[in-house]
Design a protein around this motif. Structure first.
Motif, short mmCIF file in Angstrom:
data_model
loop_
_atom_site.label_atom_id
_atom_site.label_comp_id
_atom_site.label_asym_id
_atom_site.label_seq_id
_atom_site.Cartn_x
_atom_site.Cartn_y
_atom_site.Cartn_z
N ILE A 1 0.82 -1.20 0.00
CA ILE A 1 0.00 0.00 0.00
C ILE A 1 0.86 1.26 0.00
O ILE A 1 1.80 1.38 0.78
CB ILE A 1 -0.93 0.04 1.24
CG1 ILE A 1 -1.79 -1.23 1.33
CG2 ILE A 1 -1.77 1.30 1.23
CD1 ILE A 1 -2.84 -1.36 0.27
N GLN A 2 0.50 2.20 -0.87
CA GLN A 2 1.08 3.54 -0.83
C GLN A 2 -0.07 4.53 -0.95
O GLN A 2 -0.72 4.62 -1.99
CB GLN A 2 2.10 3.74 -1.97
CG GLN A 2 2.76 5.12 -1.99
CD GLN A 2 2.04 6.08 -2.93
OE1 GLN A 2 1.87 5.79 -4.11
NE2 GLN A 2 1.62 7.22 -2.39
N THR A 3 -0.33 5.23 0.15
CA THR A 3 -1.45 6.16 0.15
C THR A 3 -0.96 7.60 0.03
O THR A 3 0.19 7.91 0.34
CB THR A 3 -2.30 6.02 1.42
OG1 THR A 3 -3.44 6.89 1.33
CG2 THR A 3 -1.51 6.39 2.67
N ASN A 4 -1.87 8.47 -0.38
CA ASN A 4 -1.54 9.89 -0.51
C ASN A 4 -1.84 10.68 0.76
O ASN A 4 -1.48 11.85 0.87
CB ASN A 4 -2.33 10.51 -1.67
CG ASN A 4 -1.88 9.97 -3.01
OD1 ASN A 4 -0.73 9.54 -3.16
ND2 ASN A 4 -2.76 9.97 -3.99
N ASN A 5 -2.54 10.06 1.72
CA ASN A 5 -2.92 10.81 2.92
C ASN A 5 -3.28 9.88 4.08
O ASN A 5 -3.41 8.67 3.90
CB ASN A 5 -4.11 11.74 2.62
CG ASN A 5 -5.32 10.98 2.10
OD1 ASN A 5 -5.50 9.80 2.35
ND2 ASN A 5 -6.17 11.68 1.36
N ASN A 6 -3.41 10.45 5.28
CA ASN A 6 -3.95 9.77 6.46
C ASN A 6 -3.30 8.41 6.75
O ASN A 6 -3.98 7.40 6.94
CB ASN A 6 -5.47 9.56 6.30
CG ASN A 6 -6.23 10.86 6.26
OD1 ASN A 6 -5.79 11.86 6.83
ND2 ASN A 6 -7.36 10.88 5.58
N LEU A 7 -1.99 8.40 6.84
CA LEU A 7 -1.28 7.14 7.08
C LEU A 7 -1.66 6.52 8.42
O LEU A 7 -1.85 5.30 8.51
CB LEU A 7 0.23 7.38 7.03
CG LEU A 7 0.87 7.24 5.64
CD1 LEU A 7 2.27 7.83 5.63
CD2 LEU A 7 0.91 5.79 5.23
N GLU A 8 -1.76 7.33 9.46
CA GLU A 8 -2.13 6.79 10.77
C GLU A 8 -3.51 6.13 10.71
O GLU A 8 -3.71 5.01 11.19
CB GLU A 8 -2.12 7.90 11.82
CG GLU A 8 -2.51 7.41 13.20
CD GLU A 8 -2.73 8.54 14.20
OE1 GLU A 8 -3.00 8.22 15.38
OE2 GLU A 8 -2.65 9.72 13.81
N PHE A 9 -4.45 6.82 10.11
CA PHE A 9 -5.82 6.29 9.94
C PHE A 9 -5.80 4.96 9.18
O PHE A 9 -6.48 4.00 9.56
CB PHE A 9 -6.65 7.33 9.18
CG PHE A 9 -8.02 6.88 8.78
CD1 PHE A 9 -9.06 6.87 9.69
CD2 PHE A 9 -8.27 6.46 7.47
CE1 PHE A 9 -10.34 6.46 9.31
CE2 PHE A 9 -9.53 6.04 7.09
CZ PHE A 9 -10.57 6.04 8.01
#
Length: 214
Positions: A114-122
């Motif tokens: 997974i590579q997300t653009n936002n809200n890593l903690e979430f």
């Protein structure tokens, strides 16, 4: 393939994996995985018709149309290859990623990259609720942006407060340390002039966590 981000994603994939690249865009990752013999199988999906058309054209240019099957699909909803066991989702927001994960019940998925653009903690917390535990993370700097790529599996792994906020500790990665320094700078900037004490205490705690590992 020139992209350091995509090469980092590929580094988490093993030869025995059967991979679905969800939101494949122009299929650069899927093509690289096949050309370098990185996995047993790879399919490419995208919800955007135009993006998938370009992906199909790129696959044809490489004469890989027999090797890489493509699907116009929201995640894996329209995918008939039920043997897929590894899912790559990169370049999307956390809520979109979690929506895709919610529709994997027909597949025996063992690994998420997974590579997300936002809200890593979430994202880290909510993937745990769905039975996927963060095993490893790597950070790469490319095009004036830090990209954090995480490997999640079904194997239980604890997640402490620092890891929840800033990911798995990566001792040898200079980009990771630079990423933490940037996070510290952001926290220090937010603290300046802040009069809301609950928020200020929370930021102060984050500052202490970051300083401990820098």
């Amino acid at each position: 393939m020139k992209s350091k981000r995509l090469k980092l994603i590929a580094s988490f994939i093993k030869k025995e994996d059967k991979v679905a690249d969800i939101g494949c865009d122009h299929a650069y990752l899927a093509i690289y995985l096949k050309e370098e013999n990185c996995c047993q199988k790879v399919i490419a999906t995208d919800i955007n018709h135009n993006a998938l058309k370009i992906a199909q054209e790129n696959i044809l240019k490489k004469n890989l149309e027999q090797e890489i099957k493509t699907y116009l699909s929201d995640g894996l909803l329209m995918v008939s290859d039920k043997d897929i066991d590894t899912v790559v989702i990169a370049g999307m927001g956390s809520h979109t990623i979690l929506h895709i994960i919610d529709n994997l019940e027909d597949f025996s998925i063992k690994k998420l990259i997974i590579q997300t653009n936002n809200n890593l903690e979430f994202l880290r917390l909510n993937l745990r609720k769905k039975g996927f535990y963060l095993q490893q993370e790597k950070t790469v700097w490319e095009k004036n942006h830090y990209y954090v790529v995480g490997l999640y599996t079904r194997e239980y792994k604890s997640l402490n407060k620092r890891e929840r906020l800033y990911g798995k500790y990566d001792f040898e990665n200079k980009d990771y340390y630079n990423y933490l320094f940037e996070e510290l700078s952001l926290v220090l900037e937010k603290i300046k002039g802040l009069k809301n004490w609950p928020k200020k205490i929370k930021l102060w705690y984050q500052k202490q966590l970051l300083k401990k590992y820098l």
